[in-house]
Structures are given as C-alpha cells and as structure tokens.
Design a protein around this motif. Sequence first.
Motif, PDB file in Angstrom:
ATOM      1  N   GLY A 637      12.362  -1.720  -0.169  1.00 38.77           N
ATOM      2  CA  GLY A 637      11.979  -2.797  -0.775  1.00 38.77           C
ATOM      3  C   GLY A 637      10.716  -3.658  -0.166  1.00 38.77           C
ATOM      4  O   GLY A 637      11.083  -3.793   1.181  1.00 38.77           O
ATOM      5  N   TYR A 638       9.716  -4.036  -0.585  1.00 44.58           N
ATOM      6  CA  TYR A 638       8.607  -4.532   0.087  1.00 44.58           C
ATOM      7  C   TYR A 638       8.212  -5.951  -0.366  1.00 44.58           C
ATOM      8  O   TYR A 638       8.077  -5.955  -1.625  1.00 44.58           O
ATOM      9  CB  TYR A 638       7.359  -3.442   0.024  1.00 44.58           C
ATOM     10  N   ILE A 639       8.068  -6.991   0.480  1.00 39.93           N
ATOM     11  CA  ILE A 639       7.672  -8.409   0.271  1.00 39.93           C
ATOM     12  C   ILE A 639       6.362  -8.690   0.698  1.00 39.93           C
ATOM     13  O   ILE A 639       6.276  -8.814   1.839  1.00 39.93           O
ATOM     14  CB  ILE A 639       8.914  -9.054   0.832  1.00 39.93           C
ATOM     15  N   GLN A 640       5.524  -8.490  -0.244  1.00 38.10           N
ATOM     16  CA  GLN A 640       4.008  -8.742   0.108  1.00 38.10           C
ATOM     17  C   GLN A 640       3.844 -10.179   0.715  1.00 38.10           C
ATOM     18  O   GLN A 640       4.606 -11.151   0.156  1.00 38.10           O
ATOM     19  CB  GLN A 640       3.018  -8.627  -0.903  1.00 38.10           C
ATOM     20  N   GLY A 641       2.828 -10.128   1.620  1.00 38.32           N
ATOM     21  CA  GLY A 641       2.496 -11.642   2.244  1.00 38.32           C
ATOM     22  C   GLY A 641       1.245 -11.875   1.957  1.00 38.32           C
ATOM     23  O   GLY A 641       0.808 -12.137   0.711  1.00 38.32           O
ATOM     24  N   ALA A 642       0.187 -12.044   2.777  1.00 41.69           N
ATOM     25  CA  ALA A 642      -0.890 -12.204   2.705  1.00 41.69           C
ATOM     26  C   ALA A 642      -1.834 -11.141   1.674  1.00 41.69           C
ATOM     27  O   ALA A 642      -2.872 -11.221   1.154  1.00 41.69           O
ATOM     28  CB  ALA A 642      -1.760 -12.293   3.889  1.00 41.69           C
ATOM     29  N   GLY A 643      -1.330  -9.859   1.812  1.00 41.99           N
ATOM     30  CA  GLY A 643      -1.699  -8.761   0.842  1.00 41.99           C
ATOM     31  C   GLY A 643      -2.003  -7.711   1.797  1.00 41.99           C
ATOM     32  O   GLY A 643      -2.889  -7.914   2.884  1.00 41.99           O
ATOM     33  N   ASP A 644      -1.461  -6.297   1.839  1.00 43.54           N
ATOM     34  CA  ASP A 644      -1.661  -5.416   2.626  1.00 43.54           C
ATOM     35  C   ASP A 644      -1.589  -3.970   1.720  1.00 43.54           C
ATOM     36  O   ASP A 644      -0.815  -4.135   0.442  1.00 43.54           O
ATOM     37  CB  ASP A 644      -1.050  -5.188   3.754  1.00 43.54           C
ATOM     38  N   GLU A 645      -2.013  -2.815   1.958  1.00 43.36           N
ATOM     39  CA  GLU A 645      -1.842  -1.662   1.527  1.00 43.36           C
ATOM     40  C   GLU A 645      -0.573  -0.622   1.985  1.00 43.36           C
ATOM     41  O   GLU A 645      -0.811   0.669   1.568  1.00 43.36           O
ATOM     42  CB  GLU A 645      -3.177  -0.999   1.508  1.00 43.36           C
ATOM     43  N   GLU A 658       9.542  -0.413  -3.931  1.00 44.05           N
ATOM     44  CA  GLU A 658       9.554  -1.432  -4.913  1.00 44.05           C
ATOM     45  C   GLU A 658       8.851  -2.708  -4.362  1.00 44.05           C
ATOM     46  O   GLU A 658       9.501  -3.092  -3.076  1.00 44.05           O
ATOM     47  CB  GLU A 658      10.898  -1.754  -5.495  1.00 44.05           C
ATOM     48  N   GLU A 659       8.078  -3.451  -4.798  1.00 43.97           N
ATOM     49  CA  GLU A 659       7.517  -4.539  -4.288  1.00 43.97           C
ATOM     50  C   GLU A 659       8.021  -5.803  -5.177  1.00 43.97           C
ATOM     51  O   GLU A 659       8.088  -5.971  -6.055  1.00 43.97           O
ATOM     52  CB  GLU A 659       6.005  -4.673  -4.620  1.00 43.97           C
ATOM     53  N   LEU A 660       8.951  -6.496  -4.167  1.00 41.21           N
ATOM     54  CA  LEU A 660       9.960  -7.468  -4.643  1.00 41.21           C
ATOM     55  C   LEU A 660       9.061  -8.644  -4.908  1.00 41.21           C
ATOM     56  O   LEU A 660       8.222  -9.238  -4.253  1.00 41.21           O
ATOM     57  CB  LEU A 660      10.855  -7.523  -3.660  1.00 41.21           C
ATOM     58  N   GLN A 661       9.527  -9.521  -5.997  1.00 39.54           N
ATOM     59  CA  GLN A 661       8.954 -10.626  -6.621  1.00 39.54           C
ATOM     60  C   GLN A 661       9.919 -11.765  -6.400  1.00 39.54           C
ATOM     61  O   GLN A 661      11.033 -11.678  -6.001  1.00 39.54           O
ATOM     62  CB  GLN A 661       8.498 -10.729  -7.800  1.00 39.54           C
ATOM     63  N   ASP A 662       9.406 -12.983  -6.396  1.00 37.69           N
ATOM     64  CA  ASP A 662      10.419 -14.149  -6.643  1.00 37.69           C
ATOM     65  C   ASP A 662      11.526 -13.835  -7.726  1.00 37.69           C
ATOM     66  O   ASP A 662      11.430 -13.157  -8.704  1.00 37.69           O
ATOM     67  CB  ASP A 662       9.767 -15.273  -7.056  1.00 37.69           C
ATOM     68  N   GLY A 663      12.866 -14.189  -7.071  1.00 34.87           N
ATOM     69  CA  GLY A 663      13.774 -13.702  -7.894  1.00 34.87           C
ATOM     70  C   GLY A 663      14.749 -12.421  -7.579  1.00 34.87           C
ATOM     71  O   GLY A 663      15.637 -12.113  -8.162  1.00 34.87           O
TER      72      GLY A 663
END
Length: 838
Positions: A637-645, A658-663
């Motif tokens: 599970g990946y939670i993006q911050g400022a943005g990276d690759e 999986e890039e996790l979003q709010d909720g």
Amino acid sequence: MPRYFISSKFLLPIFLVWAMLLTETATRIEAQAPHKPNAAEIQLALKKLNVLAGALYIGAHPDDENTGLIAYLSHGALANTAYLSLTRGDGGQNRVGPEMGELLGITRTQELLAARRIDGGRQFFSRAIDFGYSKHPDETFNIWDKEAVLADAVWVIRKFRPDILVTRFPVWPGKTHGHHTASSVIAEEAFAAAGDPERFPEQLEYVEPWQPKRLLWNTSPFFYRNGEEFEKSGLVEVDIGAYNSLLGKSYSEISAESRSMHKSQGFGASSRRGELVSYMRHTMGDKAEKSLFDGVDTSWSRVPGGGEVGVLLERAYKEFDPEAPPKIIPLLLTARRSLMAQDESHWQKVKLKELDKVIAACLGLYLEVSTSDFSAMPGGEVEFHFEAVNRSNIPVTLNGLNLSITNEALEVEEEWLENNVSFSHTVKKSLPINMPISQPYWLQEEGSLGMFTVKNQQLIGLPENPPAVTATFSLDIDGHRADFTRPLVYRWNDPVDGEQYRPFEVVPEVSVNISEKILLFANGQPRRIEVYVVAGKTGGVEGEVHLEMPEGWHSEPLAASFKLTQKGEQATVAFHVYPPSGPSVGQLKAVARVGEKEFTKGLVRIEYDHIPVQTLSPEASARIVRLNLERKGNLIGYIQGAGDEIPGALRQIGYQVEELQDGEMDLENLKRFDAVILGVRAYNTLENIRFYQPDLFRYVEEGGTMIVQYNTNFRLKVDEVAPYSLKLSRDRVAVEEAEVRILKPDHPILNRPNKITAEDFDGWVQERGLYFPSEWDDRFEALLSSNDPGEPSRDGGLLVAAYGKGYYIYTGYSWFRELPAGVPGAFRIFANLISAGK
C-alpha cells in the motif's frame, strides 16, 4: 488503439491525461496568447521609454529571486530588469507532476518565464546544472566548470549591460546552499571581469566590455539567525510594498502573483500590503548612498544626440489620452525617426524595440501568424494564416510579409489596413528539409554532471529556443516604415476554455518511445518491453523497429514491422528482452528504420495549465539493469506525499502496488498489505494524514510493516511522525559517494532476504539522503551511518523499531531518487525494508 501522452519516465493513456488536466485550473495561462496592453500599461510603458537604466539580479536557482524587488525595479524604478539564474533547477523536487532532472529543469524554466511576464523582468541562465544540494561552494565548483559559469555571467552582463548588479546571497559559506554561495562568488568575479577586454576576449566578436556601476547584496535578517545582529545602518532601503496606481497593485502584490508561478516547488504566495522594506548592502564599485542608481545618468543624455528623443517622448507621455491612444502616434513616429537616425548603440536598440511595442499598442495593432496544426516534420507542408488589424484612424499599409523559413518575401498585394477591418492571408509553404526538430538548445549535446554543452555563443544565456518559425509584417505607418515580427503559433478553440494557444513544434518523421526509462530484471526471466512508434508525417509511414542492447542481452523478435496510415497515429511494438545470467547494467536503444533512414528520437511533451506546452525529442533509450534480488511479501500500500515514482519502480521488481487515497487508509483495509509505505513528505503535504495516523500505527502494532520516507520539520501535519519519540532535523548527506557505514551488520534487515554490503551503496545519484532525524527514542535501532566530508556522523538515516507485533521504519535516504534511477543496491536494501515483517 489508445494514444499516449509521453512524459518523464512513464506513459499514460490519453483518457487518463485528460482526466488529470480537467482537475486542474479551468483556463490555461494567458501568456500563451498575444498580450494586448490596456491604457494603463501603455502609459507605464511610455513613462519607461524615458528611463535608461538597467539592473541584473543574480541567484542560483529558479525561485531564488526577490520577485518584489524585480517588480519594483521594472515597474517602479522603470529599469530594464532581468534575473540571471545560474541553473534551471534540474535537481529540485516536483509538487505538480513526475518530471525530474532535465524535464523538471524545462518546467522550472517556463515557470520563471511565467513569473517574469508578471513582474516585468527578463530571464537569463548559465550552462550550470543543478546537480542537487551542496553544502559548500567548493563542492559546487568541483562539479561546475567555474570558469565556464563565470564566462556565461560575463556574457550576460556584456550583452544586457546593467548599471547595477544585485545578488541574493552572501559569499561566506555555511549560511545556505553551496549553489547559493557560489552564485554570489560568480557575481563578484563577473563584476570585475566584464569590463576587462582581456577576460573572455572570444566574446568580443559579438559584444563589448561593460563595467556596471555597482554590485549590491540584497541582504535580510534571514542571514543573521544565529544571534548576530542585523545592522541596518549604511544600507540602501527600498520599499517593495509601495503601491503602483497605474497597475492597481503594490509591488509586493505583484510579487505574490509572480512567485506563485513556481508551482512545481509549492511556492504559492499570499499577497502582502503595506510597507515592506528590502535592504541592499554595498559590495563592489561606487557606493550608493540613497538610491540604487545613485550616480547613474538614466536620462537620454547618456546617448549622444538622444536629447531630442527624450523631449519628444516626454511630450508623448504628458499628452497621452487613455481614451484615445492614437493621438500621440505622430509624436512617437517623430521620436522613432530621430532614434533611427542615431548610430546603433545598446540603448538605441533597446528603446527602439520598446517604442515599437508602444506604437503597436497605441494603434490597437493586432498581428498574428497561426497554423491549424501544432506540428510538422522537416520538409513537411504548413498552412500559414496571417491576420492584421489596425484599430485606429492612423493610416497603416501592409507592404509585405516574410517567413523566416524562406529567403524571399511572400507574394501579397499592398493592403491598406482600414480602421478595424481585418486583413487575412493564407499560404502553404514547406519547412526546410534540414530544419532541426524541437529540442531545447541546452539538451542537444551530451553534457556533464555539472554543465550543459552549448557551443553556439549566441544561444548561451537565452531562457529558451528562439521560435521555430517567425513571420515579419512590413508596415507603412503614416509614411514611416516599420517591421514587426511574430512567432508562428497553433491556435484553436476549446469548447470549455475558448481560444487556446500553444507553440508550433517541429517533430521527427517517426518518433520512438520506450515504455519505461528504467527497465529492471530482478531475475533471469525475460520481460515484455513495449516500444511506441508515432508518425509525424502526413499521409503515414511504414518500416520496422529493432533494439540495440549491450553484449549478453537479446530480444525476440530481432525486429518488428509497423505501418501507420496518418499523422499522429501510434503503433505499439512488443519485444521480449532476455537478460544475461549475471548482474549487468547498460543502455537499451530503440531504432525505427524507414527505407534507408533511421530514427532514434523520442517525443516528450510537458503539459501544465500554468506554462506553455513544452516539447523535446530525447534519444529513445532506457537504462537496463539485471540485478540479483530476493524479496518477501507481495502487496504494497503506497501513500503518495509530494509525489515520487517509487510505486512504478517497485512494480518493476514484481510487487503489486496500490496507491491509497483518502478513505482507503482505515485499519481493515491496511491489514491487506504486506507493507505500507509513505511517500516523500507525506506528513508535510497530506491535510488528512492526521486522521489516518492512529490506524497506521495500529496496523503496525498488529503486525504490519510501515516505512516512512523523509519529511521536513517545517509545517508538519501531525504532532508525531512515529509511535516513539523522533526529532527531525536539517541534517543531510549531499555527497552521493560519501561512505556509508553499516552499524549493525547482524541485524535481520541487513541480511534477509538480501545480504547488504558496501557494494550496495555504489552508483548512487545526487545525494545519500536528507532531513535525517537527529534524536530518537532508545527503542529505535540505527542501522546505517554516513556524513559529508568534514562533518560528524549522521546516524539517523535508517531507523527501525519494533512496535507491537510489527515494524516501524523511518528513513531519510533518498530512495525517491535511487529507485527511479535504477540503482541496484537501493532496490536490494528497499526490498529488505519491505520484507522486515516476513
């Protein structure tokens, strides 16, 4: 077949790109359209015609400049003002998208140009590359070619001929970034060298020596934060909060708008009103007592025979009627005749250009050359649409049209431009067969770590390429001949945003792009690699593609054919690439062959609402890496911050990410993952992260692995970034070759599933790490240590703590640079971090 938008190190289906763009600002930046000055702007421009003064601000990066001072100098002091940024900001980070390195440098270049369109300055650069953070100017000059950077600064001074230079930073080390200090060292040496004909004499074929009057340092209390007293006596003070009634804004309000163009750096700024003093400390040359331009003759008397011009322009300014600008055209034309009669000089050329803009504005003159397609290949046919409108009662006649791609005037009858009656003309012409394709001039040849290679002296310093194609409109204005040049643009109507503009670009007949810029092979198995072939030729094209690889690598098939029937069509060609049996690093190149011609260039476009579309054609190549790597776990599970690759990099070695979003960060969902990773600066950028923090810690407590990458200690969104006490600092290791010492060689994370050794720290790029914690709870274990030369050990770069049944890991090492760059050892270490709970 889906089309693709190609950017940075990945490709996106076009429907996803549109979704991304529609979530941004609704309208594209107006700067892509021709500027139409209003009466207040015309009046300010008239006033500026009678001020002959120049100022050059000097810093290291985009966003270093004092936009308030630039706005004041340009719109208040009415000086010819510019900013020289020694680099294009290639080594920074990106808050708005995936572009890094040279692509980020292009983005930030355009952000600077957008800022200058707001604050009124011009923009220059040297050939120096922003290679990342450095702590000392000596380190900077070890990587930059100091003499070449100095030559570039001297060139800009000689060409721009400012009366004053202003630096942003002090020359003593330790207060700030090594690039910052280096920029002021360069400025001081350039101040002394620019007027000396013995220095850089090769430039004198194009320019003359020039000695500015003075050099000042734009100091502030910021540089005296360690207990030293900020002494204001003897400083020149400038109120950059002053109000400009013609513009309806203060210079500080203009500054906020200008600074907010640095969107990739997250530098949106709020307006300030009221007095705001900027301080100038004397550095070199004649000392100013009260005004920045003390002792500088800023009138027309500094130009031999210029007195008459000054008198005429002063009359034009006083007699200007904002409701009837054409009334002063006779005065402006008389001033122009007098100016044209003078010997050519710096100020004669500068003011002639300014005067022509004022004349066009007073006439309400609209001149444009556009095309119905934004691109063409060398030798391709282009349809040119000319438009000319005179919105005044002053007699204006169109005498001729000329295109920069031809050596002759177009066949067009002389046309009287009647008041507010549009003239249009359409002609088809072919581009020269040898016309260069669109590629930023500083990227056309291979550079070094610290310097771009630019051999054409006339290009050095320019912020961007000259327009690919221009058109010249030859006019007779009430009996006076004047030429006006306009760039070829693509103009179209968007059903939501209305009239839109973008630069015209020259593209290859065939472009080839590889699906990834880094291709990783974590075992001996082959990988399917896709190559995207795009037709730049009207009418289509066919041929075959093959791959060039280092010895030991091979592909199936050896070559694959493609057939494209129309311009812009894309084909996907697939290969299975087989790595060698052992570790190997090299370059894979895609080559398209059409008949006897080979094409090796890709096509990359950078598209954001706040800057014009940028196009470049890099080599179609990818770094290929065969590494020995074992991994445990699968679902991340990946939670993006400022943005990276990093998510894309992890997918390449077999992880499902999986890039996790709010909720999606509740405990029950988190339990599905073998590890949860927080992207760079997640605790600085995610507003809602504080609401998910308890569940993240419970996930660890119940047996999960949580990896937190670097954050800064400024504007944290949470009270604590870890379940145990941990204090962030500004400590960093900027030298990428700095020794990394293994503090606990027997720790499981350094042994399973991959045995980590000193070799895993070879080949790192840009830096070791940043914002290491300086203090931490005893329950953390520090596994690695490193430091820059002459500094104490920095042990906080990789901290591991058992928390409940799981593991919490905090790491300031620069994985966000190393993994996308394909550094083998970085993947092996990061796989071990993910495997901590296994």
